[in-house]
Design a protein around this motif. Sequence first.
Motif, PDB file in Angstrom:
ATOM      1  N   ASP A 341       0.820  -1.792  -0.290  1.00 28.59           N
ATOM      2  CA  ASP A 341      -0.104  -0.108  -0.010  1.00 28.59           C
ATOM      3  C   ASP A 341       1.252   1.170  -0.060  1.00 28.59           C
ATOM      4  OD1 ASP A 341      -1.874   2.724   1.240  1.00 28.59           O
ATOM      5  OD2 ASP A 341      -3.023   0.522   1.340  1.00 28.59           O
ATOM      6  N   ARG A 342       0.852   1.726  -0.968  1.00 23.15           N
ATOM      7  CA  ARG A 342       2.096   2.813  -1.475  1.00 23.15           C
ATOM      8  C   ARG A 342       1.330   4.236   0.057  1.00 23.15           C
ATOM      9  NH1 ARG A 342       4.290   3.730  -6.380  1.00 23.15           N
ATOM     10  NH2 ARG A 342       3.010   2.688  -7.539  1.00 23.15           N
ATOM     11  N   GLN A 343       0.149   4.391   0.568  1.00 25.23           N
ATOM     12  CA  GLN A 343       0.294   5.129   1.615  1.00 25.23           C
ATOM     13  C   GLN A 343       0.561   4.497   2.915  1.00 25.23           C
ATOM     14  OE1 GLN A 343      -3.870   6.968   2.039  1.00 25.23           O
ATOM     15  NE2 GLN A 343      -3.409   7.966   3.600  1.00 25.23           N
ATOM     16  N   GLN A 357      -8.435  -3.376  -7.513  1.00 32.12           N
ATOM     17  CA  GLN A 357      -7.769  -2.634  -6.767  1.00 32.12           C
ATOM     18  C   GLN A 357      -6.088  -2.019  -7.871  1.00 32.12           C
ATOM     19  OE1 GLN A 357      -8.390  -5.660  -3.506  1.00 32.12           O
ATOM     20  NE2 GLN A 357      -8.854  -3.515  -2.527  1.00 32.12           N
ATOM     21  N   SER A 360      -5.661   0.694  -9.075  1.00 29.60           N
ATOM     22  CA  SER A 360      -6.316   2.233  -9.231  1.00 29.60           C
ATOM     23  C   SER A 360      -4.981   3.185  -9.120  1.00 29.60           C
ATOM     24  CB  SER A 360      -6.822   1.674  -7.798  1.00 29.60           C
ATOM     25  OG  SER A 360      -5.265   1.336  -6.619  1.00 29.60           O
ATOM     26  N   ARG A 362      -2.995   3.018  -6.112  1.00 29.04           N
ATOM     27  CA  ARG A 362      -2.871   3.370  -5.254  1.00 29.04           C
ATOM     28  C   ARG A 362      -1.677   2.067  -4.406  1.00 29.04           C
ATOM     29  NH1 ARG A 362      -8.794   3.488  -5.639  1.00 29.04           N
ATOM     30  NH2 ARG A 362      -9.021   1.839  -4.408  1.00 29.04           N
ATOM     31  N   LEU A 363      -1.618   1.368  -4.729  1.00 26.75           N
ATOM     32  CA  LEU A 363      -0.742  -0.235  -4.793  1.00 26.75           C
ATOM     33  C   LEU A 363       1.039   0.156  -5.734  1.00 26.75           C
ATOM     34  CD1 LEU A 363      -3.851  -2.968  -4.342  1.00 26.75           C
ATOM     35  CD2 LEU A 363      -2.500  -0.712  -2.627  1.00 26.75           C
ATOM     36  N   ARG A 364       2.112  -0.739  -4.826  1.00 33.90           N
ATOM     37  CA  ARG A 364       2.463  -0.978  -5.723  1.00 33.90           C
ATOM     38  C   ARG A 364       3.067  -2.408  -5.776  1.00 33.90           C
ATOM     39  NH1 ARG A 364       7.328  -1.279  -3.332  1.00 33.90           N
ATOM     40  NH2 ARG A 364       7.399  -0.570  -1.738  1.00 33.90           N
TER      41      ARG A 364
END
Length: 516
Positions: A341-343, A357, A360, A362-364
């Motif tokens: 999860d990038r965040q 997902q 999206s 938002r994921l690496r």
Amino acid sequence: MYSSRLPAFAILGSLFLFSCHSGKHEVVTEDALSTFGTYVYALDTLQMTQAMEQIISADTSRRAADRAVRKYYQEKERFENAPLWFTRMGVTSDADTLLACLRREAPCNGLDTLAFFVPQIAADLSIVRSLAFDSLGVNINELLPRLDFHLTKAYVRYTTGQHYGFVRPDRLLNHLYMKPDSSGYAHLFDYEVAPPDYGEALQHLTADDRDDYLRLGQPSSPVFRALQNRLLLSVSADERRLLALNMERSRWQVTQPEELDRKVVVNIPAQQLWAIGPDSLLSMRICCGAKSTKTPLLISQISHVQVNPEWVIPFNIVKTDVARHGGDSAYFARNRYDIIDRQTGDTLNPQHVSSAQLCSGRLRVSQKGGPGNSLGRIVFRFQNNFSVYLHDTNNPAAFKRERRTLSHGCVRVEYPFELACFLMPDMDEATLDKLRISMDIEPLSDEGRTYLEEHTDDSQPHRLISYRKLSPPVPVYLIYYTAYPNPETGEVEHWPDVYGYDAAIRQEMHYYLLKE
């Protein structure tokens, strides 16, 4: 434009001549006007002005060089009453110099003399030199403006093309192919290249050094000279056209890094890398980008080396290749992929991550370093706008293929350890063995072999070296030549046009290329 406000050329006496070369006024006597013979009495400024206006109006060429010439002639306040190629004393010798140069040099550069008005200029100059106006029914006041215009267009076309190239590669190659996701054109040509400066040619045209600018326009690079020498020896029209296309690439004024004693050259059509040093030359095969994911053309500097790198998978590859395996934990385990999860930085369970997902943003997704990593055991990094680099591979069998355009854009190298040794010539034997051990290569020293014997139970890859900065960084050139002098032999070799760039350049500069 010629000014119709000034008296006609037929008026004799104490005439003054403005020279656009020297910027001085010179007294012209009746004897000095004898170059035109009795035809000097037929010279009429108003008729020539009207003829030039008609010539400009009829010239509808959209070539940038021609537009610049038309604009120049249309600006009366700059041109005043001085034609560029003739005076009251006759046509200047520079006209003969230009004609001789075009006849001699254009074919030697793979260029067609027709593109530089050689037949028209030769015919008009012949009439002037033989004073055959009446016998051929030619009006001198129409011929001189036409000759002046053709000479200027030929000069600007030829000298600007020789100094800067006849094609705008950035505009052409970056508007050839759409991105795989159809979001726009793929940026394929990332050199900093100087655009043609037609004003520069016009400035030299009206200065004392216009002959020098004409002579010195030809590129002096070793690659250009090798291609030109081969063209002069070739008896094949197809080969001459191929050589002419590649000579064009050598004309582009590309911003270069500081020249060092070593460099790395990757030629995409040759599917070959050459590491060139002051007393060494390393050659190896490469695998480069597939047609849909072409390796970009760029110049940079290899700044550092990473051993057993983690591969952070580019988002476009995640979308096209990885996302469809969403929820398949076996696929991610088999490939040693992690989803982060990038965040938050948390590592997620692949079983609970869907394809949507993964797409999206938002994921690496990354692959652990070590055996089986897609980058192999070492990567050579350099700054660029595409996240591409040179690297090892976990599929060395690919180097046995004849066609090796199969990557997502990065360049896989056949001999990564040898390339590392070239880039880091300061490594002593102990450091070399640390690198070998880190890459799972058999060490050569007793100390290295002893180390392996003492660490046979280690489950993790031996990471004695993980990062090395190059000082100074080594220039790397990703180029595209389908005819190129092999650095090993000096012989010009030919390769297939794997990305179709030759076809695009040929179409763009067809007007200028030799037609034979």
